[in-house]
Write a protein that holds these residues in place. Structure first.
Motif, PDB file in Angstrom:
ATOM      1  N   PHE A  86     -14.442  -0.357 -12.371  1.00  0.00           N
ATOM      2  CA  PHE A  86     -13.618  -1.234 -11.531  1.00  0.00           C
ATOM      3  C   PHE A  86     -14.456  -1.737 -10.351  1.00  0.00           C
ATOM      4  CE2 PHE A  86     -10.370  -2.497  -8.566  1.00  0.00           C
ATOM      5  CZ  PHE A  86      -9.376  -3.009  -9.374  1.00  0.00           C
ATOM      6  N   MET A 135      -7.790   1.905   0.639  1.00  0.00           N
ATOM      7  CA  MET A 135      -6.582   1.940  -0.197  1.00  0.00           C
ATOM      8  C   MET A 135      -5.577   2.959   0.344  1.00  0.00           C
ATOM      9  SD  MET A 135      -7.971   1.835  -4.078  1.00  0.00           S
ATOM     10  CE  MET A 135      -9.040   0.534  -4.633  1.00  0.00           C
ATOM     11  N   ALA A 171      -2.778   1.376   2.072  1.00  0.00           N
ATOM     12  CA  ALA A 171      -2.144   0.232   1.380  1.00  0.00           C
ATOM     13  C   ALA A 171      -0.665   0.072   1.708  1.00  0.00           C
ATOM     14  CB  ALA A 171      -2.346   0.346  -0.121  1.00  0.00           C
ATOM     15  N   SER A 172       0.062   1.196   1.767  1.00  0.00           N
ATOM     16  CA  SER A 172       1.513   1.047   1.956  1.00  0.00           C
ATOM     17  C   SER A 172       1.884   0.833   3.422  1.00  0.00           C
ATOM     18  CB  SER A 172       2.226   2.277   1.417  1.00  0.00           C
ATOM     19  OG  SER A 172       1.863   3.395   2.184  1.00  0.00           O
ATOM     20  N   ALA A 186      -0.110  -1.001   5.518  1.00  0.00           N
ATOM     21  CA  ALA A 186      -0.844  -2.154   6.029  1.00  0.00           C
ATOM     22  C   ALA A 186       0.098  -3.292   6.389  1.00  0.00           C
ATOM     23  CB  ALA A 186      -1.826  -2.611   4.962  1.00  0.00           C
ATOM     24  N   GLY A 187      -0.391  -4.187   7.236  1.00  0.00           N
ATOM     25  CA  GLY A 187       0.382  -5.372   7.612  1.00  0.00           C
ATOM     26  C   GLY A 187       0.371  -6.393   6.489  1.00  0.00           C
ATOM     27  N   LEU A 188       0.769  -7.611   6.827  1.00  0.00           N
ATOM     28  CA  LEU A 188       0.899  -8.646   5.796  1.00  0.00           C
ATOM     29  C   LEU A 188      -0.446  -9.229   5.368  1.00  0.00           C
ATOM     30  CD1 LEU A 188       4.046 -10.684   6.862  1.00  0.00           C
ATOM     31  CD2 LEU A 188       3.727  -9.338   4.786  1.00  0.00           C
ATOM     32  N   TRP A 189      -1.457  -9.125   6.235  1.00  0.00           N
ATOM     33  CA  TRP A 189      -2.738  -9.764   5.913  1.00  0.00           C
ATOM     34  C   TRP A 189      -3.466  -8.997   4.816  1.00  0.00           C
ATOM     35  CZ3 TRP A 189      -1.793 -14.096   7.838  1.00  0.00           C
ATOM     36  CH2 TRP A 189      -1.213 -14.240   9.092  1.00  0.00           C
ATOM     37  N   PRO A 190      -4.223  -9.718   4.001  1.00  0.00           N
ATOM     38  CA  PRO A 190      -4.914  -9.031   2.900  1.00  0.00           C
ATOM     39  C   PRO A 190      -6.141  -8.237   3.356  1.00  0.00           C
ATOM     40  CG  PRO A 190      -5.313 -11.389   2.790  1.00  0.00           C
ATOM     41  CD  PRO A 190      -4.343 -11.184   3.898  1.00  0.00           C
ATOM     42  N   ARG A 209     -10.241   8.732   1.413  1.00  0.00           N
ATOM     43  CA  ARG A 209      -9.054   7.911   1.157  1.00  0.00           C
ATOM     44  C   ARG A 209      -7.784   8.701   1.465  1.00  0.00           C
ATOM     45  NH1 ARG A 209      -7.769   5.759  -4.819  1.00  0.00           N
ATOM     46  NH2 ARG A 209      -7.353   7.960  -5.163  1.00  0.00           N
ATOM     47  N   PHE A 236      -2.066 -13.249  -1.608  1.00  0.00           N
ATOM     48  CA  PHE A 236      -2.407 -13.101  -0.191  1.00  0.00           C
ATOM     49  C   PHE A 236      -1.614 -11.951   0.449  1.00  0.00           C
ATOM     50  CE2 PHE A 236      -2.281 -14.120   4.300  1.00  0.00           C
ATOM     51  CZ  PHE A 236      -3.575 -14.516   4.557  1.00  0.00           C
ATOM     52  N   PHE A 237      -0.311 -11.964   0.262  1.00  0.00           N
ATOM     53  CA  PHE A 237       0.518 -10.991   0.984  1.00  0.00           C
ATOM     54  C   PHE A 237       0.590  -9.614   0.305  1.00  0.00           C
ATOM     55  CE2 PHE A 237       2.314 -15.060   2.602  1.00  0.00           C
ATOM     56  CZ  PHE A 237       1.917 -14.882   3.913  1.00  0.00           C
ATOM     57  N   TYR A 257      -1.957  -8.361  -1.519  1.00  0.00           N
ATOM     58  CA  TYR A 257      -3.328  -8.100  -1.988  1.00  0.00           C
ATOM     59  C   TYR A 257      -3.654  -6.606  -2.052  1.00  0.00           C
ATOM     60  CZ  TYR A 257      -8.407  -8.324  -2.211  1.00  0.00           C
ATOM     61  OH  TYR A 257      -9.707  -8.154  -2.593  1.00  0.00           O
ATOM     62  N   LYS A 258      -3.375  -5.880  -0.979  1.00  0.00           N
ATOM     63  CA  LYS A 258      -3.749  -4.457  -0.918  1.00  0.00           C
ATOM     64  C   LYS A 258      -2.992  -3.640  -1.969  1.00  0.00           C
ATOM     65  CE  LYS A 258      -4.886  -4.617   3.938  1.00  0.00           C
ATOM     66  NZ  LYS A 258      -4.377  -4.421   5.297  1.00  0.00           N
ATOM     67  N   GLN A 259      -1.719  -3.955  -2.104  1.00  0.00           N
ATOM     68  CA  GLN A 259      -0.907  -3.232  -3.093  1.00  0.00           C
ATOM     69  C   GLN A 259      -1.361  -3.569  -4.516  1.00  0.00           C
ATOM     70  OE1 GLN A 259       0.199  -4.837  -0.450  1.00  0.00           O
ATOM     71  NE2 GLN A 259       1.554  -3.490   0.689  1.00  0.00           N
ATOM     72  N   LEU A 316      -4.389  -4.509  -5.398  1.00  0.00           N
ATOM     73  CA  LEU A 316      -5.698  -3.879  -5.604  1.00  0.00           C
ATOM     74  C   LEU A 316      -5.531  -2.400  -5.974  1.00  0.00           C
ATOM     75  CD1 LEU A 316      -8.798  -3.660  -5.399  1.00  0.00           C
ATOM     76  CD2 LEU A 316      -8.555  -3.401  -2.940  1.00  0.00           C
ATOM     77  N   PHE A 317      -4.709  -1.685  -5.207  1.00  0.00           N
ATOM     78  CA  PHE A 317      -4.544  -0.242  -5.455  1.00  0.00           C
ATOM     79  C   PHE A 317      -3.852  -0.010  -6.808  1.00  0.00           C
ATOM     80  CE2 PHE A 317      -3.632   3.876  -2.833  1.00  0.00           C
ATOM     81  CZ  PHE A 317      -4.334   4.607  -3.780  1.00  0.00           C
TER      82      PHE A 317
END
Lengths: 306, 222
Positions: A102, A112, A115-116, A118-122, A164, B91-92, B94-96, B98-99
């Motif tokens: 990967f 990661m 991930a849960s 995090a804000g809205l930005w990527p 992580r 965009f919004f 993305y992190k989820q 990816l994981f």
């Protein structure tokens, strides 16, 4: 977390972080876990040991909230897990299960863990990246953040997954066989690292097949074979009788110089033929039924199966 | 194509994607086998309907092989709308995403709602397929979706860069493929896919040469 009041402190000490009460679980009609009751208090460092198929991974998944108990209840920090994971638990999976092709760098894997939350930005915030770098530095792999995870050694990979888990700021760290798939020295280093984290207050629960490493590094072990066979300090739990009930095999347990050494008797051999010298290392080769082992008679004379 | 087509294909495509997703999650069938069975069965339903009601023949040709000359203003609007929606989702979430893509089981433990992520991804994929059907045709869409991503994968080990590269490669090949299709009077979908394939071959050669050079360097250091 424990509140900084007397009442909060007492409640924190008295209330277990993990409470498993009379849990029975199975896949279909076959029960994998029966009437499991366990408590882990904040600051404990424990290992679950048992043969393959004993239900170790199922028990971990119940604690992680991925599986739901058929009967009984699982509580983390006083909250019943009702099929949703607890935010105070972080998990380090077996590295054998990771997809090494990967396209992801060590730093991306660490992030990661947020991930849960995090804000809205990527992209990660500056604070998150600083935290990830600090953790990688703390775990001794600071310079490998930009590397692909496949290009790291087994020990470095394990540290990335540990970072992580730590970035999620958990109260309980759950690790599934963190010492499998790595060499003996790396396994030692990982266990030292976990012991350090535990010294700093982290509650840790792991599974392992390495009984000697568990005896050397962990203050608490739980022998599991679909039920809890025994739990306590390794000196109390690693006895031939308990190990026999756990693994359905004959074991020799040696105590020498404050160390505990566990060895399974191979079929068809006397136990003295296969017990290596745990302390002195001054040994003479012994050929027994085609099995080349090293053993020293004076050690055998002094050590008796517990 | 008409709005009826988009509505019907959208519902069918989304249901198929969810069915593949749920089959993979709830049974012992792997994703590749589930895709093989469900998409082929879905395709067979289409063939049966065509053979029963033969008046669809012309639009079905366009659906199978693509027809750039048949693209109307509403098709362009659909493509633009889907691009915006899919872009916003990536965009919004993305992190989820990816994981979940990296390790769905562990992502769940870390609080990612993987079922929602999978469902949204299925929806986005179905929408992208249907929007590009008029240009590429059903038979070439799979290649058009996959080839830019695997070409990008050959060029980088970072997921962030891979996403950016695959978008750039997809757009570049679309533009160049369209121009070549016009210049050589060839089918648009096939020309775009051939352009992508050519770029993939170049990337494969470059990455193989780079890997060999790295191995040689490692040997000389040893």
């Amino acid at each position: 977390m424990c509140k900084r009041t007397w009442e909060g402190f007492v409640r924190c000490i008295m209330q277990p972080l993990v409470e498993v009460q009379n849990v029975t679980f199975g896949y279909g009609a076959v029960p994998v876990l029966e009437e499991i009751s366990l408590h882990l208090h904040p600051g404990q460092f424990a290992a679950i040991v048992g043969p393959s198929g004993a239900g170790k991974t199922s028990l971990l998944k119940l604690l992680l909230g991925v599986l739901r108990a058929g009967q009984g209840s699982v509580r983390i920090g006083g909250r019943v897990l009702d099929g949703r994971p607890s935010s105070s638990v972080a998990y380090v999976p077996q590295i054998e299960t990771v997809d090494w092709n990967f396209p992801v760098t060590a730093e991306q894997v660490v992030l990661m863990g947020r991930a849960s939350r995090a804000g809205l930005w990527p992209w990660p915030s500056r604070a998150e990246r600083r935290q990830a770098h600090a953790l990688l530095d703390q775990l001794g792999i600071g310079e490998f953040g930009a590397r692909h995870i496949r290009d790291l050694s087994g020990g470095q990979q394990q540290r990335v997954f540990l970072a992580r888990a730590l970035i999620a700021e958990p109260e309980l760290l759950v690790l599934d066989e963190p010492t499998s798939g790595v060499d003996m020295r790396t396994a030692e280093n990982i266990l030292h690292l976990l012991a350090d984290l535990n010294q700093r207050g982290m509650t840790i629960l792991m599974t392992t097949h390495d009984l000697n490493a568990a005896a050397a590094h962990l203050p608490w072990v739980i022998c599991l074979r679909n039920r809890v066979i025994a739990q306590g300090a390794p000196e109390a739990v690693f006895t031939p009788a308990i190990l026999q009930r756990t693994y359905d095999g004959e074991f020799v347990v040696l105590r020498e110089g404050g160390m505990l050494y566990v060895q399974q008797k191979p079929h068809g051999h006397a136990w003295r033929d296969v017990v290596a010298d745990p302390v002195l290392g001054h040994v003479a080769p012994l050929e027994s039924a085609g099995l080349m082992m090293e053993v020293q008679d004076d050690i055998l004379a002094r050590t008796v199966p517990v | 194509m008409s709005w009826n087509f988009y509505i019907g294909a959208g519902i069918w495509g989304f249901l198929t994607a969810v069915l593949i997703n749920q089959t993979t999650r709830r049974t012992r069938i792997g994703a590749d086998a589930a895709i093989g069975v469900i998409t082929t069965a879905s395709f067979a339903v289409g063939v049966v309907l065509i053979s029963r009601y033969r008046r669809f023949t012309q639009s079905i040709d366009a659906a199978l092989f693509g027809n750039i000359l048949g693209v109307k203003q509403q098709d362009v609007l659909v493509v633009a709308g889907v691009t915006l929606l899919v872009g916003a989702l990536i965009f919004f979430a993305y992190k989820q995403l990816l994981f979940t893509t990296f390790d769905s089981d562990v992502a769940q433990v870390y609080g990612v709602r993987t079922e929602w992520v999978d469902t949204l991804f299925a929806l986005a994929l179905a929408a992208a397929l249907i929007a590009s059907m008029q240009i590429l045709g059903v038979t070439l869409i799979a290649a058009a979706l996959v080839v830019p991503a695997i070409t990008a994968r050959l060029l980088t080990d970072s997921f962030h860069r891979m996403v950016a590269y695959s978008m750039a490669i997809g757009a570049f090949c679309g533009l160049v493929g369209m121009y070549l299709s016009y210049a050589f009077d060839a089918a648009s979908g096939a020309t775009i896919v051939l352009t992508q394939s050519a770029l993939f071959c170049i990337a494969l050669i470059i990455s193989t040469l780079q890997k060999r050079a790295a191995q040689r360097l490692a040997h000389t250091h040893v």
